[in-house]
Structure formats: C-alpha cells, structure tokens
Design a protein around this motif. Structure first.
Motif, PDB file in Angstrom:
ATOM      1  N   UNK A  29      48.018  35.769  40.490  1.00 36.29           N
ATOM      2  CA  UNK A  29      46.787  36.927  40.870  1.00 36.29           C
ATOM      3  C   UNK A  29      46.723  36.998  42.446  1.00 36.29           C
ATOM      4  N   UNK A  30      46.927  35.695  42.914  1.00 35.51           N
ATOM      5  CA  UNK A  30      46.851  35.861  44.246  1.00 35.51           C
ATOM      6  C   UNK A  30      47.738  36.370  45.117  1.00 35.51           C
ATOM      7  N   UNK A  31      49.032  36.201  44.656  1.00 35.35           N
ATOM      8  CA  UNK A  31      50.417  37.188  45.302  1.00 35.35           C
ATOM      9  C   UNK A  31      50.009  38.601  44.865  1.00 35.35           C
ATOM     10  N   UNK A  32      49.585  38.949  43.696  1.00 30.55           N
ATOM     11  CA  UNK A  32      49.526  40.269  43.447  1.00 30.55           C
ATOM     12  C   UNK A  32      48.544  40.943  44.277  1.00 30.55           C
ATOM     13  N   UNK A  33      47.481  40.202  44.477  1.00 27.39           N
ATOM     14  CA  UNK A  33      46.184  40.743  45.394  1.00 27.39           C
ATOM     15  C   UNK A  33      46.961  40.939  46.745  1.00 27.39           C
ATOM     16  N   UNK A  34      47.542  39.912  47.302  1.00 24.83           N
ATOM     17  CA  UNK A  34      48.143  40.244  48.569  1.00 24.83           C
ATOM     18  C   UNK A  34      48.968  41.449  48.632  1.00 24.83           C
ATOM     19  N   UNK A  35      49.938  41.746  47.854  1.00 22.39           N
ATOM     20  CA  UNK A  35      50.757  42.495  47.824  1.00 22.39           C
ATOM     21  C   UNK A  35      49.896  43.950  47.820  1.00 22.39           C
ATOM     22  N   UNK A  36      49.045  44.162  47.033  1.00 16.53           N
ATOM     23  CA  UNK A  36      48.039  45.369  46.935  1.00 16.53           C
ATOM     24  C   UNK A  36      47.399  45.484  48.078  1.00 16.53           C
ATOM     25  N   UNK A  37      46.634  44.383  48.867  1.00 16.97           N
ATOM     26  CA  UNK A  37      45.881  44.726  49.898  1.00 16.97           C
ATOM     27  C   UNK A  37      47.127  44.992  51.019  1.00 16.97           C
ATOM     28  N   UNK A  38      48.186  44.641  51.121  1.00 18.37           N
ATOM     29  CA  UNK A  38      49.333  44.891  51.777  1.00 18.37           C
ATOM     30  C   UNK A  38      49.544  46.233  51.803  1.00 18.37           C
ATOM     31  N   UNK A  39      49.769  46.801  50.647  1.00 11.79           N
ATOM     32  CA  UNK A  39      49.956  48.248  50.406  1.00 11.79           C
ATOM     33  C   UNK A  39      49.120  49.249  50.831  1.00 11.79           C
ATOM     34  N   UNK A  40      47.584  48.764  50.683  1.00 12.62           N
ATOM     35  CA  UNK A  40      46.512  49.646  51.059  1.00 12.62           C
ATOM     36  C   UNK A  40      46.346  49.628  52.519  1.00 12.62           C
TER      37      UNK A  40
END
Length: 287
Positions: A29-40
């Motif tokens: 979940x932490x990695x997915x959140x990091x990827x989503x924030x990076x994309x945003x």
C-alpha cells in the motif's frame, strides 16, 4: 454501580491493528501510494524537462551530481523520464481498467436482465475474447492504425472485460433471486434502478478485487507493447518505452532500463498483493 471496562493498552491496540493487515500488504500500500503521488505531482517532482538533452553528459552513471539515476544515450535525465513514465503508465492502466470494468459489468448486467439470446450472445463474445491472443491482436491494430494515447487506452480497455461480464452476470442472477431485489421490483423500481442502486453496491467488492488483479496485467501489457515500439511514442515516454530504449545499452549503461524495470516489478507485485489480500478479506466463502 456502573463498571468501567479496563482500557486496552496502546501497544496491544497497535499490535491488533497491525495484525489485521500483513506487513507485506502495508509495504505494498505504501509503494502504491508513492507511485500515485508521483504520478499526480510529476510536474513538480521532475528536475528537468523530459526532452532536455545534455550531450556532454551522455550515459552518465548513477550517482552523478544533478543526475542521480544517470542519463541515457542522448544525455536526458533518467529520473526525470522515470517520473513522467510512471504518470503515463498509471494513466493508461487506470483508464483502461475503468473502461474494461464498466464495459464488462454492463454486458454482464444485460445478460442477467434479459437472459435468452442476449445472454448467449454476451457469453459467446466472452468466450471469443478469452480465446483471442490479445497481444497479437494489439500488435496488428497498432501497426495498422498507428499508435496514439487514446487508441492505446481504448485497446487496453478491452483486455479482460470478459472476466467482469462473467462475474457481474453470475452475481446479478444470484442477487436477483434474493429477497431485496425482488422486493424493490414489486415496489415498481425500474431495472436500471434495481441494478445501479441495489445490486451493484452488493457486488462492488468482488468487482473491485477483480480490478486490482487486472490492473497489473494491463501495466505489463502496455509495457510489452511499448517495449516492442508500438506503445507510447516519443517524445512521450512510459515504463515499457524506457525499457525498450535501454535494452541496446544493457552492457554499457544498465541503469537506463534498470530503474523502470524495478518500478514495473514492484508496482505490479504490490497491486497483486493488495488484490489477494482484499479478496481474502471481502470474499465470505474464503472466511
């Protein structure tokens, strides 16, 4: 006299909360959140423009000041292109997953509502889609029509729709046989209201789990097409695009394809772990 229950110690409460979600799922979940924030926030995080070239710093290794992940054969910053690639790949995967889920669920509900020849037609299309070599079809379509972002999202959106159709049809038929669906029908509710307001919320958890399992497959599919040169086209970039261009410099500059490869592996693995955990938590038959 009212008795007061003893307070649960904070460490024990924290331990109980942690036991509800395995450590691997928390990391996922932490990695997915990091990827989503990076994309945003890709525009704010990119140190350079994705097309900015520095021919004096061609194939600079990792750790070079100003280019912490090195540069590619044209002197473009790998970190900059990696951040943009994460945004593009996640946008394609997210859009395609939503399109596939909406299309498949709609056909599944239609099959459950009308039955008869409509159901047979939808199931025949689902069988045809499941037997179709999707990668070969995608290569043919992109080679004939050319590659564009809209076409790529639409093409990826037709991947895996038959799963949603089968799941939605089965769950809708099961829900229609239960009391709450029959009750709202007797009250005069239209079929659209029955499916959208009553049946869909009750089957949404299963569909969400299916989406988490399809999402990494679409990322890998897009990466494969971009790797073959028929996905995202320059000057835009994606994770598969970076891997495809970096394969020619695998021995001299492995960092060009190492960074996007690691992101692809960790992202797909994280989403798969989260999907498996959600399936175990939301599926009553497993519990």
């Amino acid at each position: 006299m009212m008795s007061i229950a003893p307070a649960v110690p904070a460490p024990r409460m924290i331990t109980r909360i942690r036991l509800k979600m395995p450590i691997l799922v928390i990391i996922a979940v932490g990695w997915i959140s990091l990827m989503v924030l990076t994309a945003i926030f890709a525009d704010q995080l990119r140190p350079y423009e994705i097309t900015r070239m520095d021919l004096m710093a061609r194939l600079a290794p990792m750790g070079t000041p100003g280019h912490w992940l090195g540069t590619d054969e044209l002197g473009r910053d790998v970190l900059t292109r990696l951040i943009q690639s994460i945004r593009v790949s996640l946008m394609i995967a997210f859009g395609a997953t939503i399109l596939s889920a909406v299309f498949g669920t709609t056909l599944g509900f239609l099959a459950a509502q009308f039955r008869g020849w409509v159901e047979h037609l939808v199931m025949a299309l689902a069988d045809f889609q499941a037997a179709l070599p999707f990668m070969i079809m995608s290569l043919a379509v992109l080679a004939f029509f050319g590659s564009s972002m809209i076409l790529l999202v639409c093409l990826m959106g037709f991947y895996g729709w038959e799963r949603y159709a089968r799941i939605a049809r089965g769950l809708a038929i099961s829900a229609s046989a239960q009391g709450y669906a029959a009750a709202v029908v007797q009250l005069g509710a239209s079929p659209r209201r029955v499916y959208l307001k009553h049946i869909l919320p009750n089957v949404a958890s299963t569909l969400i789990v299916s989406m988490t399992l399809t999402f990494p497959e679409i990322i890998l599919m897009e990466s494969g097409l971009s790797f073959l040169g028929l996905g995202v086209q320059p000057p835009q970039t994606s994770l598969g695009n970076m891997v495809g261009f970096g394969r020619e410099y695998l021995t001299r500059a492995p960092w060009i394809m190492l960074a996007p490869s690691i992101v692809i592996v960790l992202t797909t693995l994280s989403i798969s772990l989260l999907g498996d955990w959600l399936r175990d938590r939301l599926d009553p038959t497993i519990r």
